[in-house]
Design a protein around this motif. Structure first.
Motif, PDB file in Angstrom:
ATOM      1  N   ASP A 214      18.834 -11.049  50.917  1.00 13.06           N
ATOM      2  CA  ASP A 214      17.489 -10.811  51.442  1.00 13.06           C
ATOM      3  C   ASP A 214      16.566 -10.879  50.229  1.00 13.06           C
ATOM      4  O   ASP A 214      16.473  -9.924  49.453  1.00 13.06           O
ATOM      5  CB  ASP A 214      17.438  -9.446  52.134  1.00 13.06           C
TER       6      ASP A 214
ATOM      7  N   GLY B  39      10.212 -13.687  57.599  1.00 16.06           N
ATOM      8  CA  GLY B  39      11.378 -13.223  56.856  1.00 16.06           C
ATOM      9  C   GLY B  39      12.484 -12.669  57.743  1.00 16.06           C
ATOM     10  O   GLY B  39      13.667 -12.885  57.476  1.00 16.06           O
ATOM     11  N   LEU B  40      12.103 -11.956  58.786  1.00 19.18           N
ATOM     12  CA  LEU B  40      13.115 -11.408  59.692  1.00 19.18           C
ATOM     13  C   LEU B  40      13.917 -12.540  60.333  1.00 19.18           C
ATOM     14  O   LEU B  40      15.151 -12.510  60.365  1.00 19.18           O
ATOM     15  CB  LEU B  40      12.450 -10.549  60.782  1.00 19.18           C
TER      16      LEU B  40
ATOM     17  N   GLN C  12      11.615  -9.742  48.608  1.00 22.91           N
ATOM     18  CA  GLN C  12      10.784  -9.051  47.617  1.00 22.91           C
ATOM     19  C   GLN C  12      10.965  -9.593  46.202  1.00 22.91           C
ATOM     20  O   GLN C  12      10.443  -9.007  45.257  1.00 22.91           O
ATOM     21  CB  GLN C  12      11.124  -7.541  47.634  1.00 22.91           C
TER      22      GLN C  12
ATOM     23  N   SER D  21      10.855 -14.150  52.638  1.00 26.48           N
ATOM     24  CA  SER D  21       9.680 -13.855  53.466  1.00 26.48           C
ATOM     25  C   SER D  21       8.430 -14.207  52.671  1.00 26.48           C
ATOM     26  O   SER D  21       8.358 -13.915  51.472  1.00 26.48           O
ATOM     27  CB  SER D  21       9.636 -12.359  53.810  1.00 26.48           C
TER      28      SER D  21
ATOM     29  N   LYS E 230       3.811 -10.295  49.883  1.00 28.60           N
ATOM     30  CA  LYS E 230       4.972 -10.583  49.026  1.00 28.60           C
ATOM     31  C   LYS E 230       4.504 -11.329  47.761  1.00 28.60           C
ATOM     32  O   LYS E 230       3.379 -11.823  47.706  1.00 28.60           O
ATOM     33  CB  LYS E 230       6.011 -11.403  49.803  1.00 28.60           C
TER      34      LYS E 230
HETATM   35  C1  LIG Z   1       9.162  -8.100  54.101  1.00 33.21           C
HETATM   36  C2  LIG Z   1      10.626  -7.903  54.214  1.00 33.21           C
HETATM   37  C3  LIG Z   1      11.374  -8.488  55.244  1.00 33.21           C
HETATM   38  C4  LIG Z   1      10.782  -9.138  56.443  1.00 33.21           C
HETATM   39  O1  LIG Z   1       9.891 -10.140  56.241  1.00 33.21           O
HETATM   40  P1  LIG Z   1       8.814 -10.519  57.384  1.00 33.21           P
HETATM   41  O2  LIG Z   1       8.297 -11.815  56.885  1.00 33.21           O
HETATM   42  O3  LIG Z   1       7.815  -9.435  57.430  1.00 33.21           O
HETATM   43  O4  LIG Z   1       9.565 -10.680  58.671  1.00 33.21           O
HETATM   44  C5  LIG Z   1      12.735  -8.357  55.194  1.00 33.21           C
HETATM   45  N1  LIG Z   1      13.350  -7.673  54.232  1.00 33.21           N
HETATM   46  C6  LIG Z   1      12.669  -7.065  53.246  1.00 33.21           C
HETATM   47  C7  LIG Z   1      13.414  -6.317  52.187  1.00 33.21           C
HETATM   48  C8  LIG Z   1      11.290  -7.148  53.211  1.00 33.21           C
HETATM   49  O5  LIG Z   1      10.615  -6.521  52.235  1.00 33.21           O
END
Ligand SMILES: *Cc1c(COP(=O)(O)O)cnc(C)c1O
Length: 371
Positions: A159, A62-63, A162, A183, A188
């Motif tokens: 983003d 996700g990042l 979630q 992500s 999730k």
């Molecule tokens: C989980 C999450 C991310 C990052 O996702 P990863 O897959 O762990 O890198 C980014 N933003 C939010 C709001 C998240 O909850």
């Protein structure tokens, strides 16, 4: 002995789908092809259809999905990107790591999502984008945000880590702004068995750019257009996600049923503040947040009775050593700071038993008097 009730149990839904998931993994292993193949292509198509967008590009996590989305829309060093002050730190780190400057905006109390009325005052000549987060599974206040973006010619990045499957004004999150990051971290709403992510968009140009940037900047074999990175979705994770995706709506329905039970049963308890849902939104309840004054004490007494809870999140970003440049903001973002002091996430996951939820409700009812 007290029974232990976990905050989350990811094994339950694996066991439900064990036959399909094991077959998907086995199929991938036997194929002899482990990256940039059929499984990823199939998942990308299915997820794009699910969100209702034309393009989906699978990436490593996700990042990276947020970073790639920001790079694709052209964020350059020094550009300002408006983000919520109340979010997981990945949102801010994504902006910083591409050289952008995250500008923090307070949330609306109750919905916990970025307050559109506080965005305009933060827009400067350097602002390039608004990065919204659909926090806890509830869509951000998109209508006024899209209006502002139009007025100031800003890009909107979502983003959507979630909020897989959430809707606002009939549109699915992850397909509302210019580009979105997803992500599939195991916990999730749709999760892989390891790190995984995806970028979704309706723009062919942006999708192509993300695809190239995520594969070293490669345009054609051994021809490089950008100094890109390596952020690819593994075939094995794509196969698992394809097996799980058809069940996501059902799991979100389960989450909604659990959330509605909490909302009904915990209504009118003195000292316990429930989350507020905007009428036009369809929440997918990644997290069920309550606010209470003695949060740490409550977490402890629940734990003593076997109930595990979590805090999302205990320390605001502007109090973190990683963001010491925001130390001057300490005390100046009171809504965010209050949420971090008082938030407690009650257990809520697909497969959670009625007995588990009944126990949580019963304990909270004894601790908080009915008004
Ligand atoms: C989980 C999450 C991310 C990052 O996702 P990863 O897959 O762990 O890198 C980014 N933003 C939010 C709001 C998240 O909850």
């Amino acid at each position: 002995m007290t029974t232990f009730y976990p905050y989350l149990d990811l094994k339950l839904k694996y066991l439900d789908l064990q036959v399909e998931i094991d077959a998907a993994i086995q199929r991938t292993l036997s194929s002899g092809w482990y990256l940039l193949g059929k499984e990823v292509a199939q998942f990308e198509k299915a997820y794009a259809d699910y969100i209702g967008v034309k393009y989906c590009v699978g990436v490593a996590n996700g990042l990276d999905a947020i970073k790639l989305a920001l790079l694709a829309i052209g964020i350059e060093p020094g550009d300002e990107v408006i983000i919520p002050a109340n979010t997981y730190i990945a949102t801010a780190i994504a902006v910083s790591s591409v050289g952008g400057v995250p500008i923090l905006v307070e949330p609306k109390p109750g919905t916990y999502n970025i307050d559109p009325e506080r965005i305009e005052e933060q827009i400067t000549s350097k602002t390039k984008a608004i990065l919204v987060v659909h926090l806890y599974g509830q869509p951000a206040h998109m209508k006024p945000i899209l209006k502002l973006a139009k007025k100031y010619h800003l890009k909107v990045v979502e983003d959507n880590a979630q909020a897989h499957g959430a809707r606002v004004d009939g549109r699915v999150t992850g397909g509302i702004g210019d580009i979105a990051a997803n992500s599939f971290y195991p916990g999730k709403n749709l999760g892989a068995f390891g790190d995984a992510g995806a970028v979704t968009t309706n723009s062919k140009e942006l999708a192509d750019k993300v695809r190239q940037l995520a594969n070293y900047g490669q345009q054609k074999k051994y021809i490089f257009r950008y100094k890109g990175m390596n952020s690819r979705l593994d075939e094995i994770h794509a196969a698992v996600l394809s097996a799980k995706l058809p069940h996501l709506n059902q799991w979100n329905t389960e989450r909604r049923r659990l959330a509605n039970m909490y909302l009904t049963e915990l209504a009118n308890l003195d000292g316990l503040q429930l989350p507020q849902i905007e009428e036009e939104t369809e929440h997918v309840w990644h997290i069920f947040p309550i606010l209470v004054e003695n949060r740490d004490e409550l977490q402890k007494s629940l734990a003593e009775q076997g109930i595990e809870t979590m805090i999302h999140y205990p320390v605001p970003m502007h109090f973190q050593e990683a963001y010491s440049e925001w130390a001057h903001l300490q005390g100046k973002l009171p809504i965010t700071e209050k949420i971090h002091r008082q938030e407690l996430s009650l257990p809520l996951y697909a497969g959670m038993s009625e007995a588990h939820q009944a126990k949580v409700i019963q304990i909270l009812k004894t601790l908080f008097p009915h008004i």
